[in-house]
Scaffold this active site. Structure first.
Site, PDB file in Angstrom:
ATOM      1  N   ASP A   8      -3.532  -8.793  -9.627  1.00  0.00           N
ATOM      2  CA  ASP A   8      -4.491  -9.290 -10.616  1.00  0.00           C
ATOM      3  C   ASP A   8      -3.858  -9.430 -12.000  1.00  0.00           C
ATOM      4  OD1 ASP A   8      -4.948  -6.630 -12.060  1.00  0.00           O
ATOM      5  OD2 ASP A   8      -5.508  -6.112 -10.017  1.00  0.00           O
ATOM      6  N   ASP A  66       0.459   0.027  -7.912  1.00  0.00           N
ATOM      7  CA  ASP A  66      -0.932  -0.400  -8.133  1.00  0.00           C
ATOM      8  C   ASP A  66      -1.451  -0.950  -6.817  1.00  0.00           C
ATOM      9  OD1 ASP A  66      -3.317  -1.223  -9.154  1.00  0.00           O
ATOM     10  OD2 ASP A  66      -2.510  -2.907 -10.305  1.00  0.00           O
ATOM     11  N   SER A  67      -1.694  -0.051  -5.887  1.00  0.00           N
ATOM     12  CA  SER A  67      -2.006  -0.475  -4.522  1.00  0.00           C
ATOM     13  C   SER A  67      -3.507  -0.481  -4.258  1.00  0.00           C
ATOM     14  CB  SER A  67      -1.358   0.512  -3.553  1.00  0.00           C
ATOM     15  OG  SER A  67      -1.950   1.776  -3.721  1.00  0.00           O
ATOM     16  N   ASP A  86       6.882  -7.774   0.464  1.00  0.00           N
ATOM     17  CA  ASP A  86       6.342  -6.482   0.831  1.00  0.00           C
ATOM     18  C   ASP A  86       6.997  -5.432  -0.080  1.00  0.00           C
ATOM     19  OD1 ASP A  86       6.169  -3.946   2.085  1.00  0.00           O
ATOM     20  OD2 ASP A  86       5.820  -4.906   4.026  1.00  0.00           O
ATOM     21  N   HIS A  90      -5.796   0.599 -16.031  1.00  0.00           N
ATOM     22  CA  HIS A  90      -4.510  -0.008 -16.386  1.00  0.00           C
ATOM     23  C   HIS A  90      -3.807   0.727 -17.533  1.00  0.00           C
ATOM     24  CE1 HIS A  90      -6.173  -3.730 -14.208  1.00  0.00           C
ATOM     25  NE2 HIS A  90      -5.202  -3.229 -13.477  1.00  0.00           N
ATOM     26  N   PRO A 129      -3.188  -3.775   4.353  1.00  0.00           N
ATOM     27  CA  PRO A 129      -1.852  -4.034   3.803  1.00  0.00           C
ATOM     28  C   PRO A 129      -1.337  -2.909   2.901  1.00  0.00           C
ATOM     29  CG  PRO A 129      -3.451  -5.729   3.092  1.00  0.00           C
ATOM     30  CD  PRO A 129      -4.169  -4.816   4.011  1.00  0.00           C
TER      31      PRO A 129
END
Ligand code: AG3
Length: 283
Positions: free
Chosen positions: A87, A157-158, A139, A63, A164
């Protein structure tokens, strides 16, 4: 001692395991399978569809490097967008920058946010309730293609490009981000572990290069993402941003007065030095 193990099967032929010292949650959200357990070394571990997403012990590396690097390279980041990141760890880190007026979190899965508020307070803090936080459940690709907002920094941040998360590695997605980036803005992306996922990095960076004046990647090793350093994509029309000097970074970092555990201006600069095999992948 527990003999219950979580096995990550992300890479064909190479699996890794973490001992489940305490199982905290297992269930399905609208979009994916969610699992949370505690491991004595990593603390709470969040997995989505069988892949480790974040852990209490090492989330700071990931992060911090996806926030402070673009935010301090940019002279005046006011509007920030985080795509994915349900998150809350990323927006929590972004909000440490007082210069940021608003951070928009675009997450496809409302279930992950609700879940993280309940179980991952040590990672997201109060970030979801901050007055500067704007949560959009959508999305990321559609939002980037249609929003009227313009962002100084976009942080992707995938998950990995399966399920998805796949759309967030497409040409179409990078084009949409280019569209909603403000002039002088920068986009950074989670781009996998190059030793294990070389083709994914090569493909992303070449797609970005076709759209942005400057594209490449920088690195940090995150222990719970096995296989060595992780690559973070870097794309901007301002080629000077990646060369921001140490003294400029240091003075921005000092005036932001943010406490970090991984990021330093020297680490920021060094993260752009690429080992030969990664340089070859990104051209
Ligand atoms: N999302 C990135 C997880 C990627 C794991 N991939 C891998 N090991 N190749 C993290 C979400 C944290 N906010």
């Amino acid at each position: 001692m527990s003999d219950d193990w979580f096995e990550e099967t992300l890479y064909p032929g190479v699996h890794s395991r973490l001992r489940i010292d305490r199982r905290l949650y297992q269930g399905d959200s609208e979009h994916q399978r969610l699992e949370l357990f505690e491991n004595d070394r990593f603390g709470r571990v969040l997995t989505l569809n069988g892949v480790v997403q974040t852990t209490e012990a090492d989330e700071f590396i990931y992060h911090e490097m996806l926030t402070h690097v673009p935010l301090l390279a940019h002279a005046r980041p006011r509007e920030v967008m985080v795509i994915g990141g349900g998150d809350g760890g990323m927006i929590e880190e972004v909000l440490k920058h007082r210069a940021v007026g608003r951070v928009t979190l675009v997450e496809i899965d409302a279930g992950v946010i609700a879940f993280s508020k309940k179980y991952l307070g040590s990672i997201c803090g109060d970030a979801f309730d901050d007055p500067r936080t704007n949560i959009v459940i959508a999305d990321g690709l559609v939002h980037a293609e249609t929003t009227d907002d313009r962002y100084d920094v976009i942080i992707v941040d995938s998950t990995d490009p399966i399920g998805p998360g796949e759309a967030l590695f497409s040409d179409r997605f990078y084009r949409a981000c280019n569209r909603c980036l403000a002039p002088g803005g920068v986009m950074v992306t989670q781009n996998g572990v190059p030793f294990m996922q070389p083709a994914e990095l090569a493909k992303s960076v070449s797609a970005m290069r076709a759209l942005f004046a400057d594209a490449g990647c920088y690195l940090a090793a995150v222990p719970s993402y096995m296989g060595g350093s992780m690559a973070f994509g870097w794309a901007t029309d301002d080629g000077a941003l990646r060369a921001t000097g140490l003294s400029v970074l240091q003075s921005r970092f000092d005036s932001a007065s943010i406490e970090t555990r991984y990021y330093t201006p020297a680490v920021h600069q060094a993260a752009f030095a690429l080992p030969r095999f990664i340089q070859d992948l990104v051209g």
